[in-house]
Design a protein around this motif. Structure first.
Motif, PDB file in Angstrom:
ATOM      1  N   ASP A 141     -27.265  10.625  48.655  1.00 47.22           N
ATOM      2  CA  ASP A 141     -26.438  11.833  48.548  1.00 47.22           C
ATOM      3  C   ASP A 141     -27.013  12.786  47.497  1.00 47.22           C
ATOM      4  O   ASP A 141     -27.086  13.999  47.713  1.00 47.22           O
ATOM      5  CB  ASP A 141     -24.951  11.502  48.292  1.00 47.22           C
ATOM      6  CG  ASP A 141     -24.728  10.420  47.239  1.00 47.22           C
ATOM      7  OD1 ASP A 141     -25.696  10.023  46.558  1.00 47.22           O
ATOM      8  OD2 ASP A 141     -23.571   9.965  47.103  1.00 47.22           O
ATOM      9  N   GLY A 142     -27.474  12.237  46.368  1.00 49.46           N
ATOM     10  CA  GLY A 142     -28.130  13.090  45.375  1.00 49.46           C
ATOM     11  C   GLY A 142     -29.391  13.724  45.950  1.00 49.46           C
ATOM     12  O   GLY A 142     -29.728  14.872  45.644  1.00 49.46           O
ATOM     13  N   ASP A 169     -26.516   7.724  52.597  1.00 49.72           N
ATOM     14  CA  ASP A 169     -25.866   6.670  51.820  1.00 49.72           C
ATOM     15  C   ASP A 169     -24.982   7.394  50.795  1.00 49.72           C
ATOM     16  O   ASP A 169     -25.414   7.704  49.691  1.00 49.72           O
ATOM     17  CB  ASP A 169     -26.951   5.825  51.135  1.00 49.72           C
ATOM     18  CG  ASP A 169     -26.378   4.745  50.249  1.00 49.72           C
ATOM     19  OD1 ASP A 169     -25.137   4.605  50.183  1.00 49.72           O
ATOM     20  OD2 ASP A 169     -27.173   4.029  49.609  1.00 49.72           O
ATOM     21  N   ASN A 171     -22.833   7.261  48.348  1.00 50.02           N
ATOM     22  CA  ASN A 171     -22.229   6.376  47.348  1.00 50.02           C
ATOM     23  C   ASN A 171     -21.588   7.149  46.195  1.00 50.02           C
ATOM     24  O   ASN A 171     -21.136   6.559  45.215  1.00 50.02           O
ATOM     25  CB  ASN A 171     -23.252   5.348  46.842  1.00 50.02           C
ATOM     26  CG  ASN A 171     -24.482   5.996  46.244  1.00 50.02           C
ATOM     27  OD1 ASN A 171     -24.431   7.136  45.778  1.00 50.02           O
ATOM     28  ND2 ASN A 171     -25.598   5.279  46.238  1.00 50.02           N
ATOM     29  N   LEU A 173     -22.561   8.744  43.789  1.00 43.11           N
ATOM     30  CA  LEU A 173     -23.202   8.796  42.473  1.00 43.11           C
ATOM     31  C   LEU A 173     -24.661   9.188  42.631  1.00 43.11           C
ATOM     32  O   LEU A 173     -25.322   8.762  43.574  1.00 43.11           O
ATOM     33  CB  LEU A 173     -23.166   7.428  41.783  1.00 43.11           C
ATOM     34  CG  LEU A 173     -21.884   6.973  41.107  1.00 43.11           C
ATOM     35  CD1 LEU A 173     -22.057   5.540  40.604  1.00 43.11           C
ATOM     36  CD2 LEU A 173     -21.500   7.886  39.949  1.00 43.11           C
ATOM     37  N   GLN A 174     -25.163   9.974  41.698  1.00 42.90           N
ATOM     38  CA  GLN A 174     -26.595  10.168  41.597  1.00 42.90           C
ATOM     39  C   GLN A 174     -27.030   9.625  40.255  1.00 42.90           C
ATOM     40  O   GLN A 174     -26.379   8.717  39.743  1.00 42.90           O
ATOM     41  CB  GLN A 174     -26.987  11.615  41.873  1.00 42.90           C
ATOM     42  CG  GLN A 174     -26.208  12.696  41.186  1.00 42.90           C
ATOM     43  CD  GLN A 174     -26.468  14.045  41.867  1.00 42.90           C
ATOM     44  OE1 GLN A 174     -25.642  14.552  42.597  1.00 42.90           O
ATOM     45  NE2 GLN A 174     -27.635  14.619  41.621  1.00 42.90           N
ATOM     46  N   LYS A 233     -21.826   2.395  45.244  1.00 45.70           N
ATOM     47  CA  LYS A 233     -23.078   2.099  44.543  1.00 45.70           C
ATOM     48  C   LYS A 233     -22.904   0.798  43.774  1.00 45.70           C
ATOM     49  O   LYS A 233     -21.894   0.596  43.103  1.00 45.70           O
ATOM     50  CB  LYS A 233     -23.427   3.253  43.603  1.00 45.70           C
ATOM     51  CG  LYS A 233     -24.883   3.277  43.173  1.00 45.70           C
ATOM     52  CD  LYS A 233     -25.307   4.683  42.769  1.00 45.70           C
ATOM     53  CE  LYS A 233     -26.707   4.670  42.173  1.00 45.70           C
ATOM     54  NZ  LYS A 233     -27.249   6.021  41.987  1.00 45.70           N
TER      55      LYS A 233
HETATM   56 MG    MG Z   1     -26.114   8.424  45.491  1.00 48.17          MG
END
Ligand code: MG
Ligand code: TPP
Lengths: 268, 304
Positions: A141-142, A169, A171, A173-174, A233
């Motif tokens: 996603d990041g 994916d 999740n 979070l990056q 994540k």
């Molecule tokens: Mg991510």
């Protein structure tokens, strides 16, 4: 979590132990996605990795490579023992996937934002060569922050590549922290729709859900498909789940490994 | 080195309201203190290096001094055109703090190894390139960075690199530091390779081997180079970078342009992608760049 997902995660822990490092959280959110692709979807031959008609799989978020390595080893692309050598001097498996270096790896990734453009190229090549091969690209996603992703997305739609399947994916979070805080992607499904993709969403840890979606392709004929996988994540290690600090660990020692094995036993 | 560089950004920002920090999705908690103290001058942008350089240049056009940090490869390859057109063409004061110059990220493979960063940036007009030897020198460089006119690339080592620089030697961007005078041989080195150059020189005691620390690769201190190399029969360049386009190339060009070309042994990385993972030290050894190997190579060159 079923026995197979737990087993694949135990292989990841073996690799983390052997190499003493790795992208822990980034790998664990991916396990079910890669597992379902290789168990139920991808037409590949571990004993003939260069078979021309194979489907292509690109892990565009290359830093999640331990998930890919675990599945490739389990499928017999290379011996499971190689996992324990990851990142060591002279190893077959590096901290990011390298094409030509590791059997089964289709693209050298690790610099984010490359995979979808490569995937468009592979999908176009399959069309020109009249091969049945399909191309699957998994992004973080990041990673979607990179403009190159969206350049490729527009082109995939222009070329009506319904032999191309992109997955995120998601999740949440990056590296620095939450995606919502660093660079919000919402409304994500609408974004991909407006870029010409047929979009579906799924719980990225639900094996049946993933299987159902990924065995009914393309989502729409004449359009590239996008499957947004909602994930956690660090999935499977309670102390790592949803924790930005578990994105990557440059030093993993015996007590960390013991804690991981213990957490995995009781993971749900 | 990175800790020092970032702590200095905070310090400079306290002193000068034009100073900004911009990260491209760095690790959690980076410059937390600065973020709390001056949130409006702390930016954590997404994984989007090309945009970050453009955005920083836009702010610099209106008077700010952006200090930008991310991994060296992504801070050079991905956004080269933005650096060239948006920062260099306009001669804007962008400070690019490049984590993991050279082979630092060895286990992560070729996507993360900044082995060509100097060569990519060196031909860009107005660009200055500095590779400090250690954290102490980093502090002095960061002090000097505030008033430097134009874009500046700062190449970081691994961190915890042995301190070989000395405060009494002073520091100015563009002025080389003679660590040890030359007799028959002068090693010109940059970044963390200077500590290895000194160790190699120790092994060559009987020959009389000098070391010139060329922390600034551009603008190159030609005068300092010519003076230090004057009596030497062999000049050796030592860098953690491809042999093409980096320090070695700059030194040969400078000697040639001055009409003072003499035998030069250029030690650096071969013209292929690094193979083998492991550690920075491991890959340096594969390339023959550890001190005993450097000393050997110099012996051989002298006896040729
Ligand atoms: Mg991510
Ligand atoms: C072009 C580029 N810039 C920066 C990085 C450093 N980096 C590695 S992972 C990462 C965060 C990625 O976040 P995401 O895509 O969400 O992956 P995940 O959450 O699955 O780890 C960053 C910034 C990189 N690998 N490539």
């Amino acid at each position: 979590m079923d026995a197979r997902s737990r087993y694949l995660r135990s292989l990841v822990i073996d690799a983390l132990e052997g190499g003493g490092r790795g992208h822990v959280g980034s790998t664990l959110s991916l396990i079910e996605i890669v597992r379902v692709l290789y168990d139920d979807v991808l037409r590949v031959r571990p004993d003939d990795p260069a078979w021309p008609d194979r489907d292509r799989f690109i892990l565009s978020k290359g830093h999640g490579c331990l998930a890919l390595y675990a599945v490739l080893a389990d499928k017999g692309f290379f011996p499971v023992e190689a996992l324990k050598e990851q990142c060591r001097p002279g190893a077959m498996l590096g901290g990011h996937p390298q094409r030509g270096h590791t059997p089964g790896v289709e693209a050298s990734t690790g610099a984010l934002g490359h995979g979808l453009a490569l995937g468009v190229g592979m999908a176009l090549a399959a069309r020109l060569q009249r091969r049945p091969s399909r191309t699957f690209v998994v992004m973080g996603d990041g990673e979607l922050d990179e403009g190159s992703v969206w350049e490729a997305a527009m082109a995939a739609s222009k070329h009506r590549l319904d032999n191309l399947v992109a997955l995120v994916d998601y999740n949440k979070l990056q590296s620095y922290g939450s995606v919502a805080e660093v660079l919000d992607l919402e409304p994500l499904a609408d974004k991909w729709r407006s870029f010409g993709f047929a979009v579906a969403e799924v719980d990225g840890h639900d094996v049946n859900g993933l299987r159902n979606r990924l065995t009914a392709l393309p989502f729409e004929s004449g359009r590239p498909s996008m499957l947004i996988c909602h994930t956690v994540k660090g999935k499977g290690l309670d102390f790592a789940e949803g924790q930005a600090l578990w994105h990557h660990k440059a030093r993993i020692e015996a007590p960390d490994v013991a804690r991981m094995r213990q957490a995995l036993e009781t993971a749900r | 080195m990175r800790q020092t560089a970032l702590a200095m950004v905070h310090e400079l920002a306290r002193r000068d309201p034009r100073v900004l920090f911009i990260g491209s999705d760095l690790s959690p908690g980076v410059l937390k203190g600065m973020k709390e103290e001056m949130p409006e001058r702390f930016f954590m942008e997404g994984v989007s290096e090309a945009y970050v350089i453009g955005m920083a240049a836009g702010m610099a056009m209106d008077g700010f001094i952006p200090y930008i940090n991310t991994i060296a490869t992504f801070l050079t390859r991905r956004c080269l055109e933005q650096i060239c057109i948006d920062a260099c063409l306009e001669n804007l004061p962008l400070r690019l703090i490049a984590s993991g110059g050279g082979l630092v990220y060895a286990p992560l493979g070729p996507t993360h190894l900044a082995t060509d960063d100097i060569a990519l940036l060196r031909p860009l007009p107005n660009m200055a390139i500095v590779a400090p030897s250690d954290a102490e020198e980093m502090r002095r460089l960061m002090e000097a960075s505030l008033t430097w006119d134009g874009p500046l690339y700062i190449r970081l080592g691994k961190g915890g690199d042995p301190v070989v620089s000395r405060a009494d030697a002073g520091f100015a961007i563009g002025r080389a530091i003679l660590m040890r005078p030359a007799n028959r041989v002068l090693i010109v080195s940059t970044g963390v390779m200077t500590s290895r150059a000194l160790a190699a020189a120790d092994l060559l005691d009987t020959i009389g081997c000098g070391v010139l620390h060329m922390h600034t690769i551009k603008p190159l201190d030609t005068e300092g180079l010519l003076t230090a190399a004057a009596g030497a029969e062999l000049v050796v360049t030592l860098e953690e970078h491809t042999r093409i386009g980096g320090l070695g190339s700059a030194v040969v060009e400078a000697l040639s342009d001055a009409g003072c070309l003499k035998p030069v042994l250029r030690l650096g990385l071969p013209d292929r992608f690094p193979e083998g993972y492991g550690s920075q030290d491991h890959l340096l050894e594969l390339a023959g760049l550890q001190p005993p190997q450097v000393a050997d190579a110099i012996h051989k060159a002298l006896n040729r």
